[in-house]
Design an enzyme around this catalytic site. Structure first.
Site, PDB file in Angstrom:
ATOM      1  N   GLY A   1       0.840  -1.204   0.000  1.00  0.00           N
ATOM      2  CA  GLY A   1       0.000   0.000   0.000  1.00  0.00           C
ATOM      3  C   GLY A   1       0.865   1.240   0.000  1.00  0.00           C
ATOM      4  CG  ASN A   2      -0.059   4.702  -1.539  1.00  0.00           C
ATOM      5  OD1 ASN A   2      -0.721   5.605  -1.026  1.00  0.00           O
ATOM      6  ND2 ASN A   2      -0.471   4.032  -2.617  1.00  0.00           N
TER       7      ASN A   2
END
Ligand code: CTP
Length: 225
Positions: free
Chosen positions: A18-19
């Site tokens: 993810g980020n």
């Protein structure tokens, strides 16, 4: 139409790539567009935010799901704001069961995700496209490159990865760029900047429509005639 938030690219049933996008900037753009009277579809990655008033929201997880939702909903849209921090790559395969610990080194095979905003920009009779460039350095140069490579109408450049601006902050600083022009929207809350951005995009849309219909030519005779 607005995309917001991160995408999560699953490795197995419990892990993902993810980020750090919170989704706040995209939700602020959706809210500002709805306040300005637009009918707004918001396609959001996993975030912990309430849906802004008057906005129709579709939740997705991965870049592929986001692309599919966008392509389903984009027909007839006038403006497309790509505010999501879409993962550029995903694991080649998501394991069906939890991956077990193995040797001291592991390689992860990644494959490229579709570029959603570039696909929208390439649509015939598509919306005016406004991208976001999240950069940690050479903000304007990288943003201008994205504007041209992705075929966008405008790009909002912002610096990420430092305190007080960008992904996890309430505030941001935006430089809005287009072919042959720029406007510094300044520093402010994501809500203030979203209103300025929506207004600048609406102006650009009006200009484009005026050119297409030929109504930019003043029908009144010149003074003195
Ligand atoms: N974007 C997209 N689909 C992708 C990647 C990015 O629609 N697969 C959009 C984002 O929503 C944003 C713009 O493209 O409007 C730029 O995103 P950014 O993450 O800054 O750029 P990338 O294309 O991912 O390039 P890089 O990671 O090399 O900076």
């Amino acid at each position: 139409m607005v995309t917001a938030g991160p995408t999560y690219e699953d490795l197995d049933p419990v892990r993902f790539i993810g980020n750090r996008s919170s989704g706040r900037m995209g939700f602020a753009v959706a809210a500002a567009a709805a306040e300005a009277g637009a009918k707004v579809s918001l396609v959001s990655g996993p975030v912990g935010l309430a849906t802004p008033a008057g906005v129709e929201r579709r939740d997705v997880r991965s870049a592929i799901e986001m692309r599919d939702a966008v392509m389903q909903l984009v027909t007839g849209a006038d403006l497309f704001f790509g505010v999501a921090a879409v993962a550029d790559y995903r694991p080649q395969q998501a394991a069906g069961q939890k991956l077990k610990k193995g040797p001291p080194r592991q390689n992860l095979e990644l494959v490229a995700n579709p570029d959603i905003i570039a696909e929208v920009a390439a649509l015939e009779d598509g919306p005016l496209t406004i991208g976001f460039a999240a950069e940690t350095e050479q903000v304007e140069a990288h943003a201008r490159e994205k504007l041209s490579v992705k075929g966008l109408d405008m790009i909002a450049a912002n610096r990420v990865g430092r305190e007080g601006s960008g992904f996890e902050s309430e505030h941001n600083e935006i430089l809005l760029l287009w072919a042959g022009g720029e406007k510094h929207l300044g520093r402010g809350s994501k809500h203030q900047l979203a209103r300025l951005l929506v207004s600048a995009a609406a102006d650009r849309l009006n200009e484009r429509e005026a050119i297409e219909t030929g109504s930019d030519q003043d029908p009144r005779p010149a003074p003195g005639h």
